[in-house]
Structure formats: C-alpha cells, structure tokens
Design an enzyme around this catalytic site. Structure first.
Site, mmCIF file in Angstrom:
data_model
loop_
_atom_site.group_PDB
_atom_site.id
_atom_site.type_symbol
_atom_site.label_atom_id
_atom_site.label_comp_id
_atom_site.label_asym_id
_atom_site.label_seq_id
_atom_site.Cartn_x
_atom_site.Cartn_y
_atom_site.Cartn_z
ATOM 1 N N PRO A 60 -88.504 -69.739 -10.365
ATOM 2 C CA PRO A 60 -88.331 -71.117 -9.892
ATOM 3 C C PRO A 60 -89.383 -71.474 -8.849
ATOM 4 O O PRO A 60 -89.620 -70.723 -7.918
ATOM 5 C CB PRO A 60 -86.934 -71.094 -9.248
ATOM 6 C CG PRO A 60 -86.667 -69.658 -8.906
ATOM 7 C CD PRO A 60 -87.448 -68.834 -9.886
ATOM 8 N N GLN B 34 -80.260 -72.619 -10.556
ATOM 9 C CA GLN B 34 -80.195 -71.908 -9.277
ATOM 10 C C GLN B 34 -79.538 -72.778 -8.215
ATOM 11 O O GLN B 34 -79.947 -73.921 -8.012
ATOM 12 C CB GLN B 34 -81.592 -71.502 -8.802
ATOM 13 C CG GLN B 34 -81.526 -70.643 -7.549
ATOM 14 C CD GLN B 34 -82.884 -70.331 -6.947
ATOM 15 O OE1 GLN B 34 -83.559 -71.220 -6.424
ATOM 16 N NE2 GLN B 34 -83.298 -69.080 -7.023
ATOM 17 N N CYS C 289 -84.864 -68.314 -0.061
ATOM 18 C CA CYS C 289 -85.728 -69.433 0.329
ATOM 19 C C CYS C 289 -86.023 -69.379 1.823
ATOM 20 O O CYS C 289 -85.110 -69.305 2.644
ATOM 21 C CB CYS C 289 -85.081 -70.776 -0.025
ATOM 22 S SG CYS C 289 -86.131 -72.161 0.458
ATOM 23 N N LYS D 123 -81.105 -63.987 -6.411
ATOM 24 C CA LYS D 123 -82.541 -63.785 -6.155
ATOM 25 C C LYS D 123 -82.749 -63.589 -4.663
ATOM 26 O O LYS D 123 -82.412 -64.476 -3.863
ATOM 27 C CB LYS D 123 -83.338 -64.982 -6.675
ATOM 28 C CG LYS D 123 -84.844 -64.835 -6.532
ATOM 29 C CD LYS D 123 -85.567 -65.851 -7.415
ATOM 30 C CE LYS D 123 -87.070 -65.810 -7.268
ATOM 31 N NZ LYS D 123 -87.551 -66.459 -6.034
ATOM 32 N N ASN E 250 -90.483 -59.408 -8.870
ATOM 33 C CA ASN E 250 -91.228 -60.668 -8.721
ATOM 34 C C ASN E 250 -92.176 -60.597 -7.525
ATOM 35 O O ASN E 250 -91.816 -60.084 -6.478
ATOM 36 C CB ASN E 250 -90.221 -61.817 -8.538
ATOM 37 C CG ASN E 250 -90.843 -63.110 -8.040
ATOM 38 O OD1 ASN E 250 -90.527 -63.574 -6.954
ATOM 39 N ND2 ASN E 250 -91.733 -63.684 -8.822
ATOM 40 N N GLY E 251 -93.370 -61.121 -7.760
ATOM 41 C CA GLY E 251 -94.315 -61.275 -6.660
ATOM 42 C C GLY E 251 -95.743 -60.991 -7.060
ATOM 43 O O GLY E 251 -96.082 -59.878 -7.468
ATOM 44 N N ASP E 252 -96.586 -62.039 -7.023
ATOM 45 C CA ASP E 252 -98.043 -61.910 -7.144
ATOM 46 C C ASP E 252 -98.564 -61.570 -8.533
ATOM 47 O O ASP E 252 -99.725 -61.185 -8.657
ATOM 48 C CB ASP E 252 -98.600 -60.862 -6.164
ATOM 49 C CG ASP E 252 -98.277 -61.190 -4.722
ATOM 50 O OD1 ASP E 252 -97.933 -62.344 -4.440
ATOM 51 O OD2 ASP E 252 -98.374 -60.272 -3.878
ATOM 52 N N GLY F 6 -94.138 -66.759 -11.012
ATOM 53 C CA GLY F 6 -94.073 -68.112 -10.464
ATOM 54 C C GLY F 6 -95.432 -68.764 -10.445
ATOM 55 O O GLY F 6 -95.865 -69.415 -11.410
ATOM 56 N N ARG F 7 -96.159 -68.575 -9.333
ATOM 57 C CA ARG F 7 -97.433 -69.275 -9.159
ATOM 58 C C ARG F 7 -98.407 -68.971 -10.281
ATOM 59 O O ARG F 7 -99.176 -69.843 -10.701
ATOM 60 C CB ARG F 7 -98.021 -68.922 -7.783
ATOM 61 C CG ARG F 7 -97.199 -69.538 -6.655
ATOM 62 C CD ARG F 7 -97.538 -68.934 -5.312
ATOM 63 N NE ARG F 7 -97.197 -67.513 -5.265
ATOM 64 C CZ ARG F 7 -97.434 -66.722 -4.240
ATOM 65 N NH1 ARG F 7 -98.025 -67.212 -3.172
ATOM 66 N NH2 ARG F 7 -97.081 -65.455 -4.282
HETATM 67 C C1 LIG Z 1 -93.953 -73.944 -3.745
HETATM 68 C C2 LIG Z 1 -92.924 -72.865 -4.042
HETATM 69 C C3 LIG Z 1 -91.622 -73.226 -4.312
HETATM 70 C C4 LIG Z 1 -90.656 -72.251 -4.577
HETATM 71 N N1 LIG Z 1 -89.373 -72.634 -4.869
HETATM 72 C C5 LIG Z 1 -88.441 -71.681 -5.118
HETATM 73 C C6 LIG Z 1 -87.102 -72.031 -5.444
HETATM 74 O O1 LIG Z 1 -86.739 -73.206 -5.563
HETATM 75 N N2 LIG Z 1 -86.212 -71.022 -5.636
HETATM 76 C C7 LIG Z 1 -86.569 -69.699 -5.546
HETATM 77 O O2 LIG Z 1 -85.740 -68.813 -5.730
HETATM 78 N N3 LIG Z 1 -87.831 -69.352 -5.262
HETATM 79 C C8 LIG Z 1 -88.766 -70.291 -5.066
HETATM 80 N N4 LIG Z 1 -90.044 -69.915 -4.807
HETATM 81 C C9 LIG Z 1 -90.404 -68.488 -4.840
HETATM 82 C C10 LIG Z 1 -90.847 -68.057 -6.231
HETATM 83 O O3 LIG Z 1 -89.804 -68.154 -7.164
HETATM 84 C C11 LIG Z 1 -91.357 -66.597 -6.221
HETATM 85 O O4 LIG Z 1 -90.306 -65.769 -5.776
HETATM 86 C C12 LIG Z 1 -92.568 -66.410 -5.306
HETATM 87 O O5 LIG Z 1 -93.483 -67.470 -5.428
HETATM 88 C C13 LIG Z 1 -93.276 -65.095 -5.623
HETATM 89 O O6 LIG Z 1 -93.625 -65.017 -6.979
HETATM 90 P P1 LIG Z 1 -95.092 -65.426 -7.533
HETATM 91 O O7 LIG Z 1 -96.081 -64.662 -6.721
HETATM 92 O O8 LIG Z 1 -95.066 -65.034 -8.978
HETATM 93 O O9 LIG Z 1 -95.245 -66.902 -7.317
HETATM 94 C C14 LIG Z 1 -91.012 -70.878 -4.560
HETATM 95 C C15 LIG Z 1 -92.346 -70.529 -4.292
HETATM 96 C C16 LIG Z 1 -93.299 -71.488 -4.049
HETATM 97 C C17 LIG Z 1 -94.725 -71.066 -3.785
#
Ligand SMILES: Cc1cc2nc3c(=O)[nH]c(=O)nc-3n(C[C@H](O)[C@H](O)[C@H](O)COP(=O)(O)O)c2cc1C
Length: 307
Positions: A18, A72, A102, A141, A202-204, A226-227
């Site tokens: 998310p 969520q 969060c 999460k 999850n992460g990066d 995510g990103r």
């Molecule tokens: C702009 C932004 C908004 C996010 N919103 C949520 C969210 O609504 N709920 C959630 O559980 N995590 C949220 N996250 C965290 C991501 O789900 C994820 O855990 C985090 O970005 C690390 O994963 P990634 O490196 O693949 O992005 C958000 C992250 C970013 C950067």
C-alpha cells in the site's frame, strides 16, 4: 507460484504494497493485471469507516479486477477497529489488513499506526477483536519497532500470532527511520525463522529478480513491493516493456484516472506519469512538457511525439 497462503488466496508471491495516494483503485487494477499476487488499499481510518465519512467511503471503493484485494484499516480502539472490520467485510474484499507501521505524525499522534508497536498488549486486543469480528483472513503490517532502542519485533509478532491473524507483513525499518536508510532483511529473516505464521517481507525491492532473491534469502513466503512498483507494474511479471508498451499503459492509466476521479484525474495522474517516464530518453524535457499539459489530448500528443 500462487495459491493459498494459510487460507489467503494469492495470485502470485510478489504483492503490491500500500502506498497512500498511489495504490488507488486504478493502479491496483493495473498491478493485478500485471501479475501482483495481492493488492492493498492505502490505510483507511476505522473511525472514518464507522462514521461513514464521505472521503473515507471513497477510499473503500474497488473493482473485481483488483483481486485478490486487501483493505487496510488503522485505529487504536479495538472496538472501533472491530466495527470497521465488520463494515469492510460486507464490501467483499479478500483480506483485511491492520496497519501497525504508519510513521505519519497524524496517525501516530493519535496512538495508531506505528505508535502501537510500543504497546504489544493493545496490538493483541486490536488484532483479536478484528479477527473475532469477521470471517475473512486478517493480516497485520508492522515495522521493526519504534526506533533503534525499541526493536521489539519479536514481541509484536508474538502478539499478532496469538491473536489469530493469518500472516504478518514486515517492513524492515523502524518508525524513526521513516523511509530512510536501508530495510533490514536480516531482521525479516529472523522473524521468518521464529514465527509460525507466513511472513511477507517488504522494503527496498526495486526489481523482479531482486524480489525473487529476497524471498529466497529471507525464507519469506511472499514479498511486497511499494515504491519499486510505481510506474513499473512490470516488476511483478519480470517482463521488460518496450517504449510503445509504456506509452500505451500511460494512456490507459490516464483514462482510468479520468474515469475514476473525473477532471481532477489529470492532476492526480501527474505523480504516476513522472514515474513511468523516468527512464525514457529526454526524461527531464518530457517531464517538463507533460507536467505543463492541462488536457488529456495534450498529454496524448506529447507522448505520441516521444521516443
Ligand atoms: C508515500 C508512501 C505512502 C505509504 N502509505 C502506506 C499505507 O497507506 N499503508 C502502509 O501500510 N504502508 C504505506 N507505506 C509503506 C509501504 O507500504 C512500504 O512498507 C514501504 O514503502 C517500504 O517498501 P518499498 O521500499 O517497497 O516501498 C507508504 C510508503 C510511502 C513511501
């Protein structure tokens, strides 16, 4: 690999994380179509759900094309979270996920999101209450802890395990890290090795092969991206898109945004557009042109002139 993860029916093992403001209904449909094993809404306020707040209700909308889909929710009161979960279940998602990570001051300040990591007793109450309120699978999460001095993830995971959740999603950072530094995949592996529930790491993750390697080295049953999935839904399939395929998806995504949001879809689409074009030739000039475009037709004609 797809199939059931402790009763959660996944369409694959690379899942869409998310991202508030990005993983809305149009993008979830795109991710699902490109092979995401699960899509997840952004965090939605349990208070807003039970009060039937109009903006909150809008966030709950989804299409079948987003399945399997998790909604969520976040909140600090077990009773309100249970009430919200019952309302959410009526809408027919596949999973309910509880946000315990969060870092935003607005969320943590009210004792929700990552603030709950400081209080595994409340986590136990909240997750148990949600699990009891619904028959859908429930996941949570988390982050690794509040800060470096309180990386209490094993206590948090134990609370979640004892409460009847089906899986734990772990973003390998503390709240204090926000999105900086690196995700700690050693800690994710440690959780995986000591947890009876499936663990989704999850992460990066920024590429398809990297996702598979992370899953392998951590032992996680699935990973969440995510990103790295923004502007790149092909990350789920591992396909390398041609320029033409990227342009045609941008156009389709734009039309989905206009359809879902009406006129303001153009502005809301900009942040996606910059992600899609980031690796194109002349990306910065193209970006300038696209950001200045005010209509769908202008955007389409700029894209048609790109190479
Ligand atoms: C702009 C932004 C908004 C996010 N919103 C949520 C969210 O609504 N709920 C959630 O559980 N995590 C949220 N996250 C965290 C991501 O789900 C994820 O855990 C985090 O970005 C690390 O994963 P990634 O490196 O693949 O992005 C958000 C992250 C970013 C950067």
């Amino acid at each position: 690999m797809d199939g059931s993860l402790n009763g959660i029916e996944l369409a694959g093992r690379l899942l869409l994380a998310p991202i508030a403001g990005y993983t809305d209904s149009p993008y979830r449909r795109i991710a699902a179509r490109h092979g995401a094993g699960l899509t997840v809404t952004e965090l939605i306020s349990a208070e807003g759900i039970v009060r039937k707040n109009r903006n909150t209700t809008r966030l709950l909308e989804f299409h079948d094309g987003e399945r399997p889909l998790a909604i969520q929710i976040f909140g600090k009161s077990a009773g309100v979270m249970a009430g919200a979960a019952s309302i959410v279940e009526e809408l027919g998602p596949d999973v309910i996920d509880i946000n315990l990570g969060c870092p935003a001051p607005k969320v943590c300040g009210s004792g929700s999101g990552a603030a709950l990591l400081l209080d595994p007793v409340s986590i136990r109450e909240i997750v148990s209450a949600v699990v009891s309120a619904v028959s859908l699978p429930v996941t949570a999460k988390i982050r690794l802890g509040w800060d470096d001095k309180s990386r209490n993830y094993m206590d948090v995971v134990k609370a979640i395990e004892d409460s009847g959740a089906r899986a734990v999603i772990v973003h390998g950072r503390t709240r204090a890290q926000k999105y900086g530094g690196l995700a700690d995949w050693d800690a994710i592996r440690e959780i995986r090795e000591n947890c009876s529930l499936p663990v989704i790491g999850n992460g990066d993750i920024s590429g398809h092969d990297e996702a598979l390697a992370r899953m392998e080295s951590s032992g996680c049953q699935a990973v969440m991206i995510g990103r790295g999935a923004l502007g790149n839904p092909w990350i789920f399939s591992g396909k390398t898109p041609s320029h033409g395929e990227i342009v045609s998806l941008i156009k389709e995504h734009l039309d989905m945004m206009l359809d879902f949001y009406g006129g303001k879809g153009i502005i809301l689409f900009r942040k996606h557009m910059v992600k899609y074009i980031r690796d194109m030739r002349n990306a910065s000039a193209l970006r300038g042109l696209l950001m200045a475009a005010a209509t769908r037709d202008e955007i389409i004609s700029i894209l048609d002139g790109s190479s």
